[in-house]
Design an enzyme around this catalytic site. Structure first.
Site, short mmCIF file in Angstrom:
data_model
loop_
_atom_site.label_atom_id
_atom_site.label_comp_id
_atom_site.label_asym_id
_atom_site.label_seq_id
_atom_site.Cartn_x
_atom_site.Cartn_y
_atom_site.Cartn_z
N GLY A 118 0.83 -1.21 0.00
CA GLY A 118 0.00 0.00 0.00
C GLY A 118 0.86 1.26 0.00
O GLY A 118 2.10 1.19 0.10
N ASP A 119 0.20 2.41 -0.19
CA ASP A 119 0.87 3.72 -0.18
C ASP A 119 1.92 3.87 -1.27
O ASP A 119 2.92 4.58 -1.10
CB ASP A 119 1.53 4.00 1.19
CG ASP A 119 0.56 3.89 2.34
OD1 ASP A 119 -0.61 4.24 2.14
OD2 ASP A 119 0.97 3.44 3.43
N ALA A 147 -7.79 3.53 2.91
CA ALA A 147 -6.88 4.03 1.89
C ALA A 147 -6.72 5.53 2.01
O ALA A 147 -7.60 6.22 2.53
CB ALA A 147 -7.43 3.70 0.51
N GLY A 148 -5.62 6.03 1.53
CA GLY A 148 -5.42 7.47 1.47
C GLY A 148 -4.60 7.79 0.24
O GLY A 148 -3.48 7.31 0.11
N HIS A 149 -5.19 8.49 -0.68
CA HIS A 149 -4.47 8.84 -1.90
C HIS A 149 -4.19 10.34 -1.90
O HIS A 149 -5.12 11.13 -1.82
CB HIS A 149 -5.31 8.51 -3.14
CG HIS A 149 -5.49 7.05 -3.36
ND1 HIS A 149 -6.39 6.53 -4.24
CD2 HIS A 149 -4.87 6.01 -2.81
CE1 HIS A 149 -6.31 5.21 -4.22
NE2 HIS A 149 -5.39 4.88 -3.35
N THR A 150 -2.93 10.70 -1.97
CA THR A 150 -2.61 12.12 -2.09
C THR A 150 -2.48 12.44 -3.57
O THR A 150 -1.70 11.81 -4.27
CB THR A 150 -1.29 12.45 -1.36
OG1 THR A 150 -1.41 11.97 -0.02
CG2 THR A 150 -1.01 13.94 -1.34
N LYS A 181 -0.55 5.33 -5.91
CA LYS A 181 -1.51 4.98 -6.97
C LYS A 181 -2.35 6.19 -7.41
O LYS A 181 -2.62 6.35 -8.60
CB LYS A 181 -2.46 3.87 -6.48
CG LYS A 181 -1.76 2.56 -6.20
CD LYS A 181 -2.70 1.54 -5.60
CE LYS A 181 -3.09 1.84 -4.17
NZ LYS A 181 -2.03 1.69 -3.16
N THR A 192 -6.17 0.19 10.45
CA THR A 192 -6.38 1.64 10.43
C THR A 192 -7.50 2.04 11.39
O THR A 192 -7.76 3.23 11.55
CB THR A 192 -6.73 2.11 9.00
OG1 THR A 192 -7.91 1.42 8.58
CG2 THR A 192 -5.59 1.82 8.03
N GLN A 207 -4.86 -0.02 -1.20
CA GLN A 207 -3.95 -0.97 -0.52
C GLN A 207 -2.96 -1.57 -1.52
O GLN A 207 -2.69 -0.96 -2.53
CB GLN A 207 -4.74 -2.07 0.21
CG GLN A 207 -5.51 -1.58 1.44
CD GLN A 207 -6.80 -0.90 1.09
OE1 GLN A 207 -7.60 -1.42 0.34
NE2 GLN A 207 -7.01 0.27 1.63
N ARG A 228 5.62 5.59 8.48
CA ARG A 228 5.74 4.32 7.74
C ARG A 228 7.08 3.66 8.03
O ARG A 228 8.09 4.35 8.18
CB ARG A 228 5.61 4.57 6.24
CG ARG A 228 4.22 5.04 5.86
CD ARG A 228 4.10 5.27 4.36
NE ARG A 228 2.80 5.83 4.06
CZ ARG A 228 2.59 6.84 3.21
NH1 ARG A 228 3.58 7.38 2.55
NH2 ARG A 228 1.38 7.29 3.01
P1 IMP Z 1 -7.26 -2.48 7.77
O1 IMP Z 1 -7.35 -2.50 6.28
O2 IMP Z 1 -7.62 -1.15 8.37
O3 IMP Z 1 -8.00 -3.62 8.40
O4 IMP Z 1 -5.72 -2.70 8.17
C1 IMP Z 1 -5.06 -3.93 7.94
C2 IMP Z 1 -3.62 -3.70 7.51
O5 IMP Z 1 -3.58 -3.11 6.23
C3 IMP Z 1 -2.84 -2.77 8.44
O6 IMP Z 1 -1.49 -3.18 8.47
C4 IMP Z 1 -2.93 -1.44 7.73
O7 IMP Z 1 -1.88 -0.57 8.08
C5 IMP Z 1 -2.85 -1.89 6.29
N1 IMP Z 1 -3.50 -0.95 5.35
C6 IMP Z 1 -4.81 -0.85 5.08
N2 IMP Z 1 -5.03 0.10 4.16
C7 IMP Z 1 -3.84 0.58 3.82
C8 IMP Z 1 -3.42 1.58 2.86
O8 IMP Z 1 -4.19 2.19 2.14
N3 IMP Z 1 -2.09 1.80 2.81
C9 IMP Z 1 -1.19 1.12 3.57
N4 IMP Z 1 -1.53 0.18 4.45
C10 IMP Z 1 -2.85 -0.08 4.58
#
Ligand code: IMP
Length: 430
Positions: A12-13, A39-42, A16, A128, A223, A307
């Site tokens: 992830g990150d 998710a977080g998209h900048t 994208k 998250t 992700q 991170r």
């Molecule tokens: P969840 O998706 O909130 O259940 O988190 C499960 C795992 O996925 C954790 O390790 C989060 O940090 C990771 N994760 C979920 N979404 C992202 C993302 O958009 N970027 C990076 N890591 C993510």
């Protein structure tokens, strides 16, 4: 006509949103197919800097239709805030549609996610805390509430009553938390439904029409492949399939339509949350990779967490590429390596006397493997102003070429900064 999935190829990150923002100008339809506001998209473009969590990154192009697909889990409060923010800043959301089949993240999902994490103690996943896992779990056990249900008073009340019957017992008995009021929750979600009414629809005809008319379509991932529920570092994963198979499933597009899969990866590796990370580094190299003190420091867009960082892991990337049929790589943040004299790439794992060229399923084993590194010379020259691949320093080109060779995928793009014009395109797929 192209139907292109843009997926995260690491944890992830990867950037994208940055890549999709460029490609969306060429697409007529952008579909976000999975995940939620974890998710977080900048996105940095001519209109400013935006942090999107749930709205597809194609929203900035007025000619593009954007869909939040059935594979996404939607927190309506977050979505409404995001829509309001975009509208306030002059970005129209009239062409944003939400599948009535997408599941809703309810307040008990968020509570459950956070209470579960607290209860896990040392064994926490590092979620998250946005309710993602419990929302997908309820979808699978078939007590979920879907976006379309928010538009039908009777259905919502019936579904919510069924769900709260179970959830309130769980919250009070297992966690010792307060129960949620049926009446208040019902009224709140009914109101969300009425506010989102113009966006929520059956997206099937929109998607099928776009396919029939051969329109260019982008499937926007969230992700990354290594957080995949089946193939990732389970249980340190998210609760959905973020890869190419998930792209088809979550958007309602048959796999045979896919013309290309772009895997987005950083020129190094990052991870947030717990779980194995064979090439993780600390100390001065980590500080460089994290770019502390810059606006682009490696801090999660969604959670604000620092991170974890490490060298490029070609073993993991090759695994992700094979599993997802990645044919094109978009390598982001190459400029972060600009100052390093030597750069390492992990080309294999060693365990006892055995060499592994794919990650083992057992996390205890994966945590103990010794990365086998190849070292390449750095270029120690700023690259952020470069606008063509040929103008990159020779060492930077060699690094990128080696990454592609090890992963076994051709190069599509390289980014050397967060701005719209800091993406160098080498091979076009759309
Ligand atoms: P969840 O998706 O909130 O259940 O988190 C499960 C795992 O996925 C954790 O390790 C989060 O940090 C990771 N994760 C979920 N979404 C992202 C993302 O958009 N970027 C990076 N890591 C993510």
């Amino acid at each position: 006509m192209p139907v292109v999935a843009v997926i995260g190829a690491q944890w992830g990150d990867e950037g994208k949103g940055h890549i999709v923002d460029i490609l969306a100008e060429r697409a007529r339809l952008v579909i976000r197919y999975g995940g939620g506001n974890n998710a977080g998209h900048t996105v940095v473009n001519r209109q400013g800097t935006f942090k999107l969590h749930i709205v597809p990154s194609g929203v900035f192009d007025p000619a593009t239709v954007n869909i939040i697909g059935s594979g996404v889990v939607v927190d309506p409060a977050v979505l409404l805030r995001e829509i309001a923010d975009l509208e306030t800043r002059g970005i129209s959301t009239t062409r944003l549609f939400i599948s009535d089949r997408a599941h809703v993240i309810m307040p008990y999902h968020v509570m459950q996610d956070q209470l579960d994490e607290a209860a896990r103690g040392e064994a926490k996943i590092g979620t998250t805390g946005r309710g993602i896992g419990p929302a997908y779990a309820d979808k699978m056990t078939r007590i979920g509430i879907r976006m379309g249900d928010l538009l039908h008073e009777e259905t919502l009340l019936r579904r919510l009553r069924q769900a709260l019957d179970v959830k309130n017992r769980l919250l009070t008995t297992l966690y010792g938390a307060q129960p949620l009021s049926l009446h208040e929750t019902f009224l709140k979600y009914l109101e969300y439904g009425s506010k989102l009414d113009r966006h929520v629809t059956d997206v099937h005809p929109i998607v099928q029409r776009a396919l029939e008319k051969d329109m260019p379509i982008l499937l926007e991932g969230a992700q990354g492949a290594l957080l995949d529920i089946d193939h990732g570092t389970y249980p340190y994963v998210t609760s959905s399939p973020p890869g190419a198979a998930g792209a088809c499933q979550g958007s309602g597009i048959a796999p045979s339509y896919l013309t290309s899969v772009i895997g987005v990866c950083k020129a190094y590796t990052t991870r947030v949350g717990e779980g194995p990370f064979p090439t993780e580094v600390d100390g001065a190299t980590a500080d460089t990779l994290r770019q502390i003190g810059t606006p682009w420091a490696e801090v999660g867009t969604t959670t604000g967490r620092l991170r974890r960082v490490g060298w490029f892991d070609a073993v993991m990337m090759r695994y992700a590429a094979r599993l997802n049929g990645i044919d094109t790589l978009a390598i982001t943040k190459l400029d972060v390596l600009d100052t390093l004299p030597r750069i390492k790439i992990c080309v294999g794992y060693r365990r006892n006397d055995t060499e592994l060229d794919y990650p083992p399923a057992n996390n205890a084993v994966l945590s103990q493997v010794e990365p086998i590194y190849e070292e390449l010379p750095g270029w120690q020259t700023p690259t952020t102003a470069v606008r063509s691949f040929d103008r990159l320093p020779a060492e930077a080109r060699a690094y990128v070429a080696r990454v592609c060779e090890l992963v076994g995928v051709r190069l599509g793009m390289v980014s050397i900064g967060p701005a719209h014009d800091q993406i160098i395109e080498v091979n076009r797929v759309i």
